[in-house]
Design an enzyme around this catalytic site. Sequence first.
Site, PDB file in Angstrom:
ATOM      1  N   ARG A  51       0.793  -1.218   0.000  1.00 20.31           N
ATOM      2  CA  ARG A  51       0.000   0.000   0.000  1.00 20.31           C
ATOM      3  C   ARG A  51       0.833   1.280   0.000  1.00 20.31           C
ATOM      4  NH1 ARG A  51      -2.800  -3.854   1.729  1.00 20.31           N
ATOM      5  NH2 ARG A  51      -0.786  -4.399   2.580  1.00 20.31           N
ATOM      6  N   THR A  52       1.778   1.354   0.928  1.00 18.63           N
ATOM      7  CA  THR A  52       2.449   2.638   1.130  1.00 18.63           C
ATOM      8  C   THR A  52       3.298   2.999  -0.091  1.00 18.63           C
ATOM      9  OG1 THR A  52       2.512   2.059   3.459  1.00 18.63           O
ATOM     10  CG2 THR A  52       3.836   3.936   2.780  1.00 18.63           C
ATOM     11  N   LYS A  80      26.298  -3.040  -0.067  1.00 16.82           N
ATOM     12  CA  LYS A  80      27.761  -2.898   0.072  1.00 16.82           C
ATOM     13  C   LYS A  80      28.119  -2.198   1.372  1.00 16.82           C
ATOM     14  CE  LYS A  80      27.705  -1.994  -4.860  1.00 16.82           C
ATOM     15  NZ  LYS A  80      27.724  -0.829  -5.769  1.00 16.82           N
ATOM     16  N   ARG A 101      10.976   3.833   3.966  1.00 20.07           N
ATOM     17  CA  ARG A 101      10.543   2.835   4.956  1.00 20.07           C
ATOM     18  C   ARG A 101      11.778   2.055   5.391  1.00 20.07           C
ATOM     19  NH1 ARG A 101       5.502  -1.191   4.804  1.00 20.07           N
ATOM     20  NH2 ARG A 101       4.557   0.810   5.275  1.00 20.07           N
ATOM     21  N   HIS A 129       4.448   5.601  11.907  1.00 17.28           N
ATOM     22  CA  HIS A 129       3.987   5.499  10.507  1.00 17.28           C
ATOM     23  C   HIS A 129       3.069   6.697  10.248  1.00 17.28           C
ATOM     24  CE1 HIS A 129       2.976   3.950   6.685  1.00 17.28           C
ATOM     25  NE2 HIS A 129       2.669   2.700   6.985  1.00 17.28           N
TER      26      HIS A 129
HETATM   27  N1   CP Z   1      -0.504  -0.032   5.823  1.00 17.25           N
HETATM   28  C1   CP Z   1       0.706  -0.301   5.316  1.00 17.25           C
HETATM   29  O1   CP Z   1       1.715   0.298   5.717  1.00 17.25           O
HETATM   30  O2   CP Z   1       0.734  -1.273   4.339  1.00 17.25           O
HETATM   31  P1   CP Z   1       2.027  -1.744   3.559  1.00 17.25           P
HETATM   32  O3   CP Z   1       2.953  -2.395   4.553  1.00 17.25           O
HETATM   33  O4   CP Z   1       1.558  -2.678   2.490  1.00 17.25           O
HETATM   34  O5   CP Z   1       2.691  -0.504   2.986  1.00 17.25           O
END
Ligand code: CP
Length: 358
Positions: A51-52, A80, A101, A129
């Site tokens: 999603r993100t 590396k 992320r 998040h």
């Molecule tokens: N909600 C969410 O962060 O989903 P993903 O891990 O698929 O990005």
Amino acid sequence: MRHLTDPTDLTRKETDDIVALALDIIANRQKYSEVCKGKKLATLFYEPSTRTRLSFTSAMMELGGNVLGFSDANSSSVSKGETVEDTVRVVGNFVDIIAMRHHIEGAPLDASLVSLVPIINAGDGAHAHPTQTLTDLLTITRELGHLDNLTIGFCGDLLYGRTVHSLIKAMSRYEGTKFVLIAPDELRLPDYIKHDVCEKNGIEYREVSSLEDVIGELDILYMTRVQQERFADKAEYERVKDCYILDTEKMALAKEKMAVLHPLPRVNEIAKAVDADPRAAYFRQVGNGKFVRMALMYTLLKWAEEGAAPLENHKAVEVEGLTCPNRKCICNNENVEPKFHITDSGVYRCLYCDTKVK
Ligand code: CP
């Protein structure tokens, strides 16, 4: 330079403005189709995502910009031994904004301290998040029409669920918020959020273990997946993994207007039969993620052009001889100087991951 590494990097008003902008984008898609023409987003994903990452990509495309990046750090020079700091210093030469992320907590904040371009935390370990939080706020607004005077039940993995930590921080700024924290003893909300967020803001909360007992009082039920990847002890995961399963019998006990949110992916915690219930908002929630990320990137790029100064919410205090006890923190995984902040109650916490150190 303004970044988004934590929900508190935006004031309450700025947060509301981004949600309002997302609503305007939804109503006037064409108006925003070229506002980021010529701009580039890098998605640096050191941890899996559906999603993100894809919603960031789709969001920048809908704003007229372009996207590059990696979804597997092993295909980059990270394999590396290149550090987070060096990676963002390099990538900042090629793009206008970065979404990162990382499984290491505090990596996006560390990146923001050296970056030439705005950094957006797209999820760091079990810590935070904030763009999921913006997605959740937009979803609550669209489902229920307001963010004040809501009773929100968080259910499942409140220990490792970074989306829970960030949404609690954000919702604590709205009038009349109440939290019901539904979790087994092993997965209770970390103390720092209970004390430094809920209690500091005078938010009413209580910890319970039965979903059936409380579902009838909730305006929002925020279900979460038990985060298998964060458990050191797999036997412990097996013991708690199916601790809550939302099914149609439990939904029958809920308010007619309750909304069920889930950041997704789900495993077993919501039965498929619940998907047909009009109160199941989690797939609509995913769609909202794209619009709110459009609003966020548009805003951060505008602030970068204006030279907007950051808030002073990541201020380190001078202190010698402390170390962060969190082995998943950036300062214990890369050559990053430990830094600390002190809470109103006099507790030292790691600046990067918020773990209590003294
Ligand atoms: N909600 C969410 O962060 O989903 P993903 O891990 O698929 O990005």
